[in-house]
Design an enzyme around this catalytic site. Structure first.
Site, PDB file in Angstrom:
ATOM      1  N   LEU A  60     -11.361   6.554   2.797  1.00 26.55           N
ATOM      2  CA  LEU A  60     -10.800   6.708   1.391  1.00 26.55           C
ATOM      3  C   LEU A  60      -9.554   7.846   1.404  1.00 26.55           C
ATOM      4  CD1 LEU A  60     -11.478   7.151  -1.746  1.00 26.55           C
ATOM      5  CD2 LEU A  60     -12.575   9.190  -1.421  1.00 26.55           C
ATOM      6  N   TYR A  61      -9.349   8.729   2.464  1.00 25.15           N
ATOM      7  CA  TYR A  61      -8.325   9.662   2.427  1.00 25.15           C
ATOM      8  C   TYR A  61      -7.043   8.984   2.386  1.00 25.15           C
ATOM      9  CZ  TYR A  61     -11.963  13.006   3.535  1.00 25.15           C
ATOM     10  OH  TYR A  61     -13.367  13.692   3.577  1.00 25.15           O
ATOM     11  N   SER A  62      -6.392   9.301   1.548  1.00 19.76           N
ATOM     12  CA  SER A  62      -4.802   8.534   1.209  1.00 19.76           C
ATOM     13  C   SER A  62      -5.179   7.041   1.637  1.00 19.76           C
ATOM     14  CB  SER A  62      -3.781   9.224   2.305  1.00 19.76           C
ATOM     15  OG  SER A  62      -3.780  10.532   1.927  1.00 19.76           O
TER      16      SER A  62
END
Length: 350
Positions: A60-62
């Site tokens: 999910l991160y960035s």
């Protein structure tokens, strides 16, 4: 660097882990505070040089950029066999009915995407980011175990569950002979100790190591009270930060932060070192996740390993704590809204 075992496994990890949510191209997710590749690479290299071998990220991160940046940096600066890469899945990664969750289809799809972005043949620690109530738990656990069997994943972990959910998962894994969760990534720090009620005793009893997210209370424990919102990320946290550190507990929060400052001043160390040193005293904590945006923050985290707090200092740090609400296992917005409405004095920001 002295290394520790992750839970009751034979895996050696540094007692400080780098939380790579901080790293990601600004146009891919968190434009205010995330660091792009050019800024992130020297920090990852410095962490490796300091002896840190444990790196945590998530698909999910960035929108996958964090995994890409971390994977390229580790390939350039480290021997793959020496580092421990952890990532997570569950949240939406694309539109469509199967673009999120913990179904067998989603798990088998997302692991391959993460492997590609990380540029590796295997993930050391694959974690469920949150529980998925829309998928039978047995389906999720069997699919995750299959990843271990085929060698795409070495160990399994969970994150931000209720204790009863982890207990149920561990029971099913044992019953069916599936690979078990060896770690729990939970929210734990001097301002948030509700995990001491059920989750931490469960993890200690089951030999599950904990990897702590937000060990500095989103920076609150690293600076004086009147500077609590003095970062770009704090400015954007809004209502979510208020859920974690409710304004209804302002007096308690302030007293704890002041106590951290007093201990730090007497010892001649940073506030961050004191807050992290307190976590290192907790037998269930394998490693706090440090979202380091500067070299100094990495050095602070490593220095905290050599800071032994006295019993009197620990009493001063823990004494002001007051019970508060725990939201970390809740991911459904409707449920969160219902809780907000029931809490007197919860003045959430728009």
């Amino acid at each position: 660097m002295r290394y520790v075992k992750l839970g009751t496994t034979g895996l050696d990890v540094s007692p400080v882990a780098i939380g790579a949510m901080t790293y990601g191209e600004p146009d891919r997710g968190h434009p205010v505070w995330s660091l792009g590749e050019e800024q992130a690479r020297p920090l990852i290299q410095h962490a490796l040089e300091a002896g840190i071998n444990f790196f945590d990220t998530a698909n999910l991160y960035s929108n996958g950029s964090s995994e890409e940046i971390l994977g390229r940096a580790l390939a350039d600066f480290a021997d793959r066999d020496d580092v421990v890469i952890a990532t997570k899945l569950r949240h939406p990664m694309r539109p469509g009915p199967n673009g999120k969750g913990l179904s067998r289809k989603a798990i088998m799809t997302e692991v391959d995407h993460s492997l590609r972005r990380l540029g590796t043949d295997y993930i050391d620690l694959y974690q469920v980011h949150r529980n998925d109530p829309a998928t039978p738990l047995e389906e999720t656990l069997e699919a995750l175990s299959d990843l271990v069997k085929v060698g795409k994943v070495r160990y399994l972990g969970a994150s931000s569950m209720h204790a009863w959910e982890l207990a149920k998962a561990l029971h099913l894994q044992k019953q069916h002979g599936w690979a078990r969760f060896v770690s729990m990534q939970d929210h734990y720090n001097l301002l948030a100790r509700e995990e001491e009620r059920e989750m931490i005793p469960l993890c200690l009893d089951e030999g599950v190591g904990t990897v702590v997210w937000s060990p500095l209370g989103r920076g609150r424990l690293a600076r004086p009270w009147d500077q609590a919102n003095a970062t770009h990320r704090a400015e954007t946290d809004g209502a979510y930060a208020d859920l974690l550190y409710t304004p209804a507990q302002e007096a308690s929060n302030r007293a704890i932060i002041d106590a951290v400052g007093s201990v730090a001043e007497v010892r001649g160390v940073s506030r961050a070192q004191v807050a992290l040193a307190w976590l290192h005293r907790q037998p269930v904590v394998t490693a706090p996740l440090v979202g380091a945006g500067t070299v100094a923050q990495i050095d602070d985290a490593v220095a905290s390993l050599d800071l032994d707090l006295t019993d009197d200092e620990v009493r001063a740090l823990e004494g002001p704590y007051a019970p508060r609400y725990d939201f970390q296992g809740i991911s459904d917005e409707a449920e969160l809204d219902a809780i907000r409405a029931r809490i007197p004095g919860m003045a959430l920001k728009a």
